[in-house]
Design a protein around this motif. Structure first.
Motif, PDB file in Angstrom:
ATOM      1  N   PHE A  58       0.807  -1.277  -0.038  1.00  0.00           N
ATOM      2  CA  PHE A  58      -0.102  -0.097  -0.041  1.00  0.00           C
ATOM      3  C   PHE A  58       0.849   1.363  -0.068  1.00  0.00           C
ATOM      4  N   ARG A  59       2.015   1.117   0.116  1.00  0.00           N
ATOM      5  CA  ARG A  59       2.926   2.241  -0.133  1.00  0.00           C
ATOM      6  C   ARG A  59       3.215   2.703  -1.610  1.00  0.00           C
ATOM      7  N   TYR A  60       2.942   1.599  -2.633  1.00  0.00           N
ATOM      8  CA  TYR A  60       2.862   1.705  -3.820  1.00  0.00           C
ATOM      9  C   TYR A  60       1.601   1.804  -4.524  1.00  0.00           C
ATOM     10  N   TYR A  61       0.619   1.110  -3.951  1.00  0.00           N
ATOM     11  CA  TYR A  61      -0.925   0.947  -4.618  1.00  0.00           C
ATOM     12  C   TYR A  61      -1.888   1.016  -3.615  1.00  0.00           C
ATOM     13  N   LYS A  62      -3.017   1.944  -3.611  1.00  0.00           N
ATOM     14  CA  LYS A  62      -3.686   2.274  -2.677  1.00  0.00           C
ATOM     15  C   LYS A  62      -4.690   0.904  -2.522  1.00  0.00           C
ATOM     16  N   THR A  63      -4.962   0.264  -3.619  1.00  0.00           N
ATOM     17  CA  THR A  63      -5.911  -0.743  -3.564  1.00  0.00           C
ATOM     18  C   THR A  63      -5.410  -2.041  -4.578  1.00  0.00           C
ATOM     19  N   LYS A  64      -6.128  -3.131  -4.268  1.00  0.00           N
ATOM     20  CA  LYS A  64      -5.834  -4.298  -5.131  1.00  0.00           C
ATOM     21  C   LYS A  64      -6.310  -3.830  -6.660  1.00  0.00           C
ATOM     22  N   LYS A  65      -7.290  -3.118  -6.765  1.00  0.00           N
ATOM     23  CA  LYS A  65      -7.556  -2.488  -8.111  1.00  0.00           C
ATOM     24  C   LYS A  65      -6.605  -1.720  -8.668  1.00  0.00           C
ATOM     25  N   GLY A  66      -6.019  -0.830  -7.830  1.00  0.00           N
ATOM     26  CA  GLY A  66      -4.919   0.013  -8.211  1.00  0.00           C
ATOM     27  C   GLY A  66      -3.995  -0.727  -8.972  1.00  0.00           C
ATOM     28  N   ILE A  67      -3.635  -1.856  -8.428  1.00  0.00           N
ATOM     29  CA  ILE A  67      -2.455  -2.715  -8.852  1.00  0.00           C
ATOM     30  C   ILE A  67      -3.036  -3.304 -10.197  1.00  0.00           C
ATOM     31  N   LEU A  68      -3.829  -3.538 -10.600  1.00  0.00           N
ATOM     32  CA  LEU A  68      -4.630  -4.135 -11.861  1.00  0.00           C
ATOM     33  C   LEU A  68      -4.660  -3.009 -12.808  1.00  0.00           C
ATOM     34  N   HIS A  69      -5.009  -1.694 -12.450  1.00  0.00           N
ATOM     35  CA  HIS A  69      -5.013  -0.619 -13.359  1.00  0.00           C
ATOM     36  C   HIS A  69      -3.651  -0.188 -13.688  1.00  0.00           C
ATOM     37  N   SER A  70      -2.536  -0.519 -12.845  1.00  0.00           N
ATOM     38  CA  SER A  70      -1.028  -0.340 -13.183  1.00  0.00           C
ATOM     39  C   SER A  70      -0.717  -1.354 -14.276  1.00  0.00           C
ATOM     40  N   ILE A  71      -1.100  -2.534 -14.073  1.00  0.00           N
ATOM     41  CA  ILE A  71      -0.840  -3.616 -14.991  1.00  0.00           C
ATOM     42  C   ILE A  71      -1.228  -3.144 -16.492  1.00  0.00           C
ATOM     43  N   LEU A  72      -2.704  -2.701 -16.439  1.00  0.00           N
ATOM     44  CA  LEU A  72      -3.335  -2.534 -17.803  1.00  0.00           C
ATOM     45  C   LEU A  72      -2.529  -1.200 -18.500  1.00  0.00           C
ATOM     46  N   ILE A  73      -2.250  -0.278 -17.443  1.00  0.00           N
ATOM     47  CA  ILE A  73      -1.654   0.694 -18.232  1.00  0.00           C
ATOM     48  C   ILE A  73      -0.406   0.581 -18.852  1.00  0.00           C
ATOM     49  N   LYS A  74       0.391  -0.218 -18.040  1.00  0.00           N
ATOM     50  CA  LYS A  74       1.766  -0.320 -18.442  1.00  0.00           C
ATOM     51  C   LYS A  74       1.729  -1.568 -19.689  1.00  0.00           C
ATOM     52  N   PHE A  75       0.848  -2.604 -19.585  1.00  0.00           N
ATOM     53  CA  PHE A  75       1.177  -3.536 -20.517  1.00  0.00           C
ATOM     54  C   PHE A  75      -0.137  -3.428 -21.772  1.00  0.00           C
ATOM     55  N   SER A  76      -1.145  -2.745 -21.536  1.00  0.00           N
ATOM     56  CA  SER A  76      -1.976  -2.794 -22.728  1.00  0.00           C
ATOM     57  C   SER A  76      -1.563  -2.262 -24.175  1.00  0.00           C
ATOM     58  N   ASP A  77      -0.699  -1.241 -24.112  1.00  0.00           N
ATOM     59  CA  ASP A  77      -0.282  -0.804 -25.258  1.00  0.00           C
ATOM     60  C   ASP A  77       0.710  -1.521 -25.905  1.00  0.00           C
ATOM     61  N   PHE A  78       1.552  -2.250 -25.093  1.00  0.00           N
ATOM     62  CA  PHE A  78       2.774  -2.904 -25.699  1.00  0.00           C
ATOM     63  C   PHE A  78       2.048  -4.301 -26.039  1.00  0.00           C
ATOM     64  N   LEU A  79       1.156  -4.871 -25.417  1.00  0.00           N
ATOM     65  CA  LEU A  79       0.891  -6.201 -25.715  1.00  0.00           C
ATOM     66  C   LEU A  79      -0.002  -6.274 -26.893  1.00  0.00           C
ATOM     67  N   PHE A  80      -1.114  -5.334 -26.907  1.00  0.00           N
ATOM     68  CA  PHE A  80      -2.145  -4.928 -27.803  1.00  0.00           C
ATOM     69  C   PHE A  80      -1.758  -4.244 -29.191  1.00  0.00           C
ATOM     70  N   ILE A  81      -0.867  -3.433 -28.951  1.00  0.00           N
ATOM     71  CA  ILE A  81      -0.391  -2.482 -30.271  1.00  0.00           C
ATOM     72  C   ILE A  81       0.870  -3.294 -30.692  1.00  0.00           C
ATOM     73  N   ASP A  82       1.953  -3.290 -29.930  1.00  0.00           N
ATOM     74  CA  ASP A  82       3.363  -3.756 -30.570  1.00  0.00           C
ATOM     75  C   ASP A  82       3.227  -5.312 -30.651  1.00  0.00           C
ATOM     76  N   MET A  83       2.599  -6.140 -29.772  1.00  0.00           N
ATOM     77  CA  MET A  83       2.706  -7.525 -29.949  1.00  0.00           C
ATOM     78  C   MET A  83       1.615  -8.072 -30.806  1.00  0.00           C
ATOM     79  N   ALA A  84       0.685  -7.568 -30.476  1.00  0.00           N
ATOM     80  CA  ALA A  84      -0.800  -8.037 -31.144  1.00  0.00           C
ATOM     81  C   ALA A  84      -1.166  -7.548 -32.501  1.00  0.00           C
ATOM     82  N   LEU A  85      -0.824  -6.265 -32.627  1.00  0.00           N
ATOM     83  CA  LEU A  85      -1.146  -5.676 -33.721  1.00  0.00           C
ATOM     84  C   LEU A  85      -0.266  -5.450 -34.880  1.00  0.00           C
TER      85      LEU A  85
END
Length: 219
Positions: A58-85
């Protein structure tokens, strides 16, 4: 999640944007979410996997959902644009002289290779896409127009070569063809039954035949 995948994701995507402890928490969250699913995972599970106290998270993420959003933010463009598209766009761009069957084969093999490499992370993102409307809409707005436009350009090349029908809207062809490919890849990768090379090639031949010729008896 494999050590290779954690290194791949960490070095290629995150770089030096995270401290060592934050990166351990992030990597552990991806691993725990992929194994247990978002709803079943707890911050305690993530802390144990990261080797830190639960309060440290909780020093880095306020909630569990905050962790998931961090994953989405950091990975979505890379996975879906760079690797998928982008690989699909490259296949289209480099396949203007190839037979359609070879193009479909290249796309399927590329998708299987991608799933092998990043499936643990993709499984987390796909669950969010299916059940979280805001995440789904954001990613679809990025992906669908771009890949559809790329396919339409390629389809027009095939029309000029006399390989496909010109009376069908390219966008509808795209949805039909890629739906079949996605199901084929999912069945191949998610089934507990291991496909031999011969079985894979046989299934591909059937898929190719169905896509091009349909299932109706020709009169």
């Amino acid at each position: 999640m494999s050590e290779y995948l954690l290194i791949f994701l960490g070095d290629c995507i995150l770089g030096e944007n995270m401290t060592g402890r934050e990166k351990r928490i992030f990597d552990a969250a991806v691993e725990v979410f992929s194994k247990k699913g978002y709803d079943a995972a707890t911050t305690k599970d993530i802390a144990e996997a990261a080797g830190v106290a639960e309060g440290t998270i909780f020093r880095y993420y306020k909630t569990k959902k905050g962790i998931l959003h961090s994953i989405l933010i950091k990975f979505s463009d890379f996975l879906f644009i760079d690797m998928a598209l982008k690989p699909i766009e490259e296949i289209f761009a480099n396949s203007k002289e190839k037979e359609l069957k070879q193009v479909l084969h290249d796309i399927i093999m590329d998708r299987i290779a991608m799933v092998d490499k990043v499936y643990p992370v993709v499984s987390v993102l796909l669950s969010e896409i299916l059940f979280k409307e805001d995440v789904r809409d954001a990613l679809l707005q990025k992906l669908v127009p771009r890949i559809t436009h790329s396919f339409e350009d390629f389809y027009n090349v095939l029309i000029k070569r006399g390989l496909v029908r010109s009376d069908l809207p390219a966008s509808r062809v795209f949805r039909s063809v890629f739906a079949n490919i996605l199901v084929f890849v999912a069945q191949n990768k998610l089934s507990r039954v291991k496909y031999t090379r011969e079985e894979f090639e046989s299934d591909f031949e059937s898929l190719f035949d169905i896509i091009l010729n349909g299932i109706a008896v020709k009169e």
